[in-house]
Design a protein around this motif. Sequence first.
Motif, PDB file in Angstrom:
ATOM      1  N   GLU A  30       0.811  -1.221   0.000  1.00 14.01           N
ATOM      2  CA  GLU A  30       0.000   0.000   0.000  1.00 14.01           C
ATOM      3  C   GLU A  30       0.847   1.274   0.000  1.00 14.01           C
ATOM      4  O   GLU A  30       0.419   2.302   0.490  1.00 14.01           O
ATOM      5  N   ASP A  40      -6.949   1.657   2.080  1.00 22.40           N
ATOM      6  CA  ASP A  40      -7.124   2.392   0.824  1.00 22.40           C
ATOM      7  C   ASP A  40      -8.089   3.574   0.913  1.00 22.40           C
ATOM      8  O   ASP A  40      -8.454   4.143  -0.108  1.00 22.40           O
ATOM      9  N   SER A  88      -6.997  -2.864  -6.355  1.00 21.43           N
ATOM     10  CA  SER A  88      -7.631  -3.761  -5.394  1.00 21.43           C
ATOM     11  C   SER A  88      -6.774  -5.007  -5.226  1.00 21.43           C
ATOM     12  O   SER A  88      -6.229  -5.538  -6.179  1.00 21.43           O
ATOM     13  N   LYS A  89      -6.640  -5.434  -3.979  1.00 26.67           N
ATOM     14  CA  LYS A  89      -5.904  -6.668  -3.700  1.00 26.67           C
ATOM     15  C   LYS A  89      -6.861  -7.850  -3.662  1.00 26.67           C
ATOM     16  O   LYS A  89      -6.517  -8.920  -3.200  1.00 26.67           O
TER      17      LYS A  89
HETATM   18  N1  UDP Z   1      -4.703  -6.689   2.477  1.00 25.49           N
HETATM   19  C1  UDP Z   1      -3.824  -7.357   3.338  1.00 25.49           C
HETATM   20  N2  UDP Z   1      -3.263  -8.544   2.922  1.00 25.49           N
HETATM   21  C2  UDP Z   1      -3.554  -9.115   1.707  1.00 25.49           C
HETATM   22  C3  UDP Z   1      -4.475  -8.437   0.851  1.00 25.49           C
HETATM   23  C4  UDP Z   1      -5.033  -7.228   1.269  1.00 25.49           C
HETATM   24  O1  UDP Z   1      -3.536  -6.890   4.433  1.00 25.49           O
HETATM   25  O2  UDP Z   1      -3.011 -10.175   1.403  1.00 25.49           O
HETATM   26  C5  UDP Z   1      -5.305  -5.399   2.920  1.00 25.49           C
HETATM   27  C6  UDP Z   1      -5.155  -4.253   1.936  1.00 25.49           C
HETATM   28  O3  UDP Z   1      -3.931  -3.608   2.105  1.00 25.49           O
HETATM   29  C7  UDP Z   1      -6.337  -3.366   2.317  1.00 25.49           C
HETATM   30  C8  UDP Z   1      -7.390  -4.368   2.770  1.00 25.49           C
HETATM   31  O4  UDP Z   1      -6.686  -5.592   3.042  1.00 25.49           O
HETATM   32  O5  UDP Z   1      -6.032  -2.516   3.404  1.00 25.49           O
HETATM   33  C9  UDP Z   1      -8.465  -4.588   1.739  1.00 25.49           C
HETATM   34  O6  UDP Z   1      -7.918  -4.871   0.474  1.00 25.49           O
HETATM   35  P1  UDP Z   1      -8.438  -4.181  -0.864  1.00 25.49           P
HETATM   36  O7  UDP Z   1      -8.740  -2.745  -0.629  1.00 25.49           O
HETATM   37  O8  UDP Z   1      -7.472  -4.477  -1.942  1.00 25.49           O
HETATM   38  O9  UDP Z   1      -9.803  -4.977  -1.121  1.00 25.49           O
HETATM   39  P2  UDP Z   1     -11.169  -4.399  -1.768  1.00 25.49           P
HETATM   40  O10 UDP Z   1     -11.505  -3.134  -1.035  1.00 25.49           O
HETATM   41  O11 UDP Z   1     -10.899  -4.173  -3.201  1.00 25.49           O
HETATM   42  O12 UDP Z   1     -12.167  -5.488  -1.517  1.00 25.49           O
END
Ligand code: UDP
Length: 323
Positions: free
Chosen positions: A15, A105, A213-214
């Motif tokens: 991040e 994020d 997105s992760k």
């Molecule tokens: N994250 C993490 N480890 C992982 C994948 C994600 O700590 O292996 C964290 C990421 O940094 C973020 C949160 O989990 O703070 C949510 O991820 P993301 O925003 O990518 O997911 P989305 O909002 O798209 O569902």
Amino acid sequence: MRGNTLYIVVPCYNEEEVLPETARRLGDKLKSLMNAGKISPQSRALFVNDGSKDKTWEIITRLHGENPLLCGVNLSRNRGHQNALLAGLMTAKDRADMVISMDADLQDDVDAADAMVDKYLAGADIVYGVRSSRKTDTFFKRTTAEAFYRMMDLLGAETVFNHADYRLMSKRALEGLAQFKEVNLFLRGIVPMIGYPTDTVEYERGERFAGESKYPLKKMLSFALEGVTSLSVKPLRMITGLGFLVFFVSLIMIVYNVVRWATGNTVAGWASLACSVWFIGGLILLSLGVIGEYIGKLYMESKGRPRFIIQQVLDGGDGETEE
Ligand code: UDP
Ligand code: MG
């Protein structure tokens, strides 16, 4: 009266693009809450580095040096969002009276934290952040996410609708959480099981501030599967139902065929035969797969491996904790 030290736990995986901004906003939020007298001066933001491949931990270390309100936990390797969050919650549990978890994020509205703290002070132990709309999501993310909640419901996994992992938990709620030892972790399903007075706060979810997105579709699907199999055995029961149904249909077929035979009409047709072989074969494979999922879980749980390993904690104390 309950104490009012707040920790904001933020799991971070790759991040570096958003961290400085997130840290600035959380720092400001902490200060304004302190000035309002709602939280104690010992309150902190705690960033959990989940084995990032980029400069995330270096940035957390630098931020900690610049602003003592910002702390960090470094995990020994990447363990995924849920485990990283748990590591943060368990670290914060011993230092705080209430803990808010949010993503790095900035999709979760930082300003909703005020309302969460108010509800905690008014007596709630768990305050769920619930999204009031999904306007800012792409059509794809919105439909898949909503299908996710529907499917979870259908398969017997109870979750709070449109609630991700943005929530406040009191110290005793976290102590409750600490007693759930499962390795296959699905926090948003477990938290409602803890009980205690709960409340909700509505907020608008924004777009990702920067970066990607992760959670690509593949991870989302495995997360959904994880959720269902962690929370319910309904799929196993469905197999039993399916078994009964197929058995019933075959009974009818037997009766039908005997009648046909008795009336002298023996049918020559391999098509129906081939179809049923494939049909039953498919059902058996599917059922074995579902059972296999649960056996796999049993296997993982029986080993009781640690859910996370902490390499270092930056919290302004002696600086390092090794476990
Ligand atoms: N994250 C993490 N480890 C992982 C994948 C994600 O700590 O292996 C964290 C990421 O940094 C973020 C949160 O989990 O703070 C949510 O991820 P993301 O925003 O990518 O997911 P989305 O909002 O798209 O569902
Ligand atoms: Mg996000």
